[in-house]
Design a protein around this motif. Structure first.
Motif, PDB file in Angstrom:
ATOM      1  N   GLN A 244       6.063  -7.996 -16.863  1.00 58.04           N
ATOM      2  CA  GLN A 244       5.850  -7.757 -15.441  1.00 58.04           C
ATOM      3  C   GLN A 244       6.532  -6.455 -15.031  1.00 58.04           C
ATOM      4  N   ARG A 246       8.056  -4.916 -11.573  1.00 62.41           N
ATOM      5  CA  ARG A 246       8.418  -5.228 -10.193  1.00 62.41           C
ATOM      6  C   ARG A 246       9.244  -4.100  -9.577  1.00 62.41           C
ATOM      7  N   SER A 250      12.776  -6.586  -6.748  1.00 63.76           N
ATOM      8  CA  SER A 250      11.908  -7.698  -7.162  1.00 63.76           C
ATOM      9  C   SER A 250      10.991  -8.199  -6.058  1.00 63.76           C
ATOM     10  N   LEU A 253       5.412  -7.168  -6.769  1.00 62.35           N
ATOM     11  CA  LEU A 253       4.862  -7.219  -8.119  1.00 62.35           C
ATOM     12  C   LEU A 253       3.843  -6.098  -8.255  1.00 62.35           C
ATOM     13  N   HIS A 254       4.161  -5.092  -9.046  1.00 67.56           N
ATOM     14  CA  HIS A 254       3.269  -3.944  -9.192  1.00 67.56           C
ATOM     15  C   HIS A 254       2.212  -4.169 -10.269  1.00 67.56           C
ATOM     16  N   GLU A 256       1.270  -6.719 -14.076  1.00 70.26           N
ATOM     17  CA  GLU A 256       1.643  -7.734 -15.067  1.00 70.26           C
ATOM     18  C   GLU A 256       0.671  -7.630 -16.234  1.00 70.26           C
TER      19      GLU A 256
END
Length: 273
Positions: A244, A246, A250, A253-254, A256
């Motif tokens: 992931q 991030r 955090s 979420l950019h 995954e």
């Protein structure tokens, strides 16, 4: 001379011998380590470790670096401009002819700024990544316009026939590089590098066989993100991982991804994969 004094003298001499032997062992160990280091990195080819703070790092990048450095469960991975294992046989003339893609710029802060840490107990690797201004991609509207050009052949033929410049103007403006977000290929590159480094440190040499990447939110240039990768399963030569990307806090979420790597057998050439 009394028996007590004779015994004391003997114990003193034994102590000197033991201390001398320990000193010799320490010297030999240090010398062996020095010889091994010099064999890997000849004096004329001492590499620069790029995985340390430099003046271009922003406060969030430095903060994450300091936090992970203080945690004994994490080990910082040094980063050179080329594979360290190849330097022992490298000549002065060959030095600098090849580089890692992520370390191919001489100027700090304009490309890939990153540092990786490895957690042995968790088989987990994290990478603090700060994309520089040379990693920018195209604006989303440029891609849409480019697709629209080929998806509507009838309309484009009409506009071309009429000699209108409006459509050309519409295309040329959005195709200018964006100065705000990181190119998707650069995200895939640093993600692949992070996953690969973790596998090399936990299992051994391996190569990417498959990488499935989902982009959730764009990464602004100059920002700090944390790439978190872990090995999920090992099946023979196959290594399955999950990762992931991030934001530094955090909150976002950019990206995954899941990846499949294939371990290299002893003495196996990468060209066989």
């Amino acid at each position: 001379m009394s028996p007590e004094s004779g015994t004391g003298t003997m114990l003193y001499e034994i102590s000197r011998i033991i201390q001398g032997g320990a000193a010799v062992c320490r010297h030999a160990s240090t010398a062996a380590a020095r010889v091994e280091h010099e064999h890997l990195f000849p004096a004329a080819l001492q590499p620069r470790d790029y995985a340390v703070p430099n003046p271009t790092w922003n406060p969030e990048t430095k903060r994450l670096y300091e936090e992970l450095s203080r945690d004994p469960s994490w080990r910082r991975l040094p980063s050179y401009e080329e594979f360290a294992g190849s330097r022992s046989s490298m000549s002065l003339e060959a030095d600098g002819e090849t580089r890692f893609f992520t370390r191919n710029l001489d100027q700090e802060g304009i490309g890939f700024e990153y540092c990786m840490f490895y957690n042995e107990a968790e088989k987990r690797t994290v990478c603090i990544f700060q994309p520089g201004p040379y990693l920018g991609g195209l604006a989303g509207r440029a891609l849409f316009s480019f697709f629209f050009f080929f998806a509507e052949p009838t309309l484009t033929r009409i506009l071309w026939f009429l000699g209108l410049s409006l459509f050309s103007f519409h295309l040329s403006r959005p195709l200018l590089p964006s100065s705000r977000y990181t190119h998707g290929g650069c995200i895939a590159t640093i993600l692949d590098s992070t996953v690969g480094a973790g596998i090399v440190n936990s299992i051994g040499p391996a190569m990417t066989a498959n990488l499935n990447l989902d982009y959730r939110s764009p990464i602004p240039l100059g920002s700090t993100v944390l790439i978190d990768s872990r090995v999920e399963k090992v099946d023979g030569q196959k290594v399955y991982t999950r990762c992931q990307v991030r934001s530094h806090d955090s909150a976002v979420l950019h990206s995954e991804a899941t990846a499949l790597y294939v371990m290299l057998k002893s003495g196996e050439s990468e060209a066989r994969l």
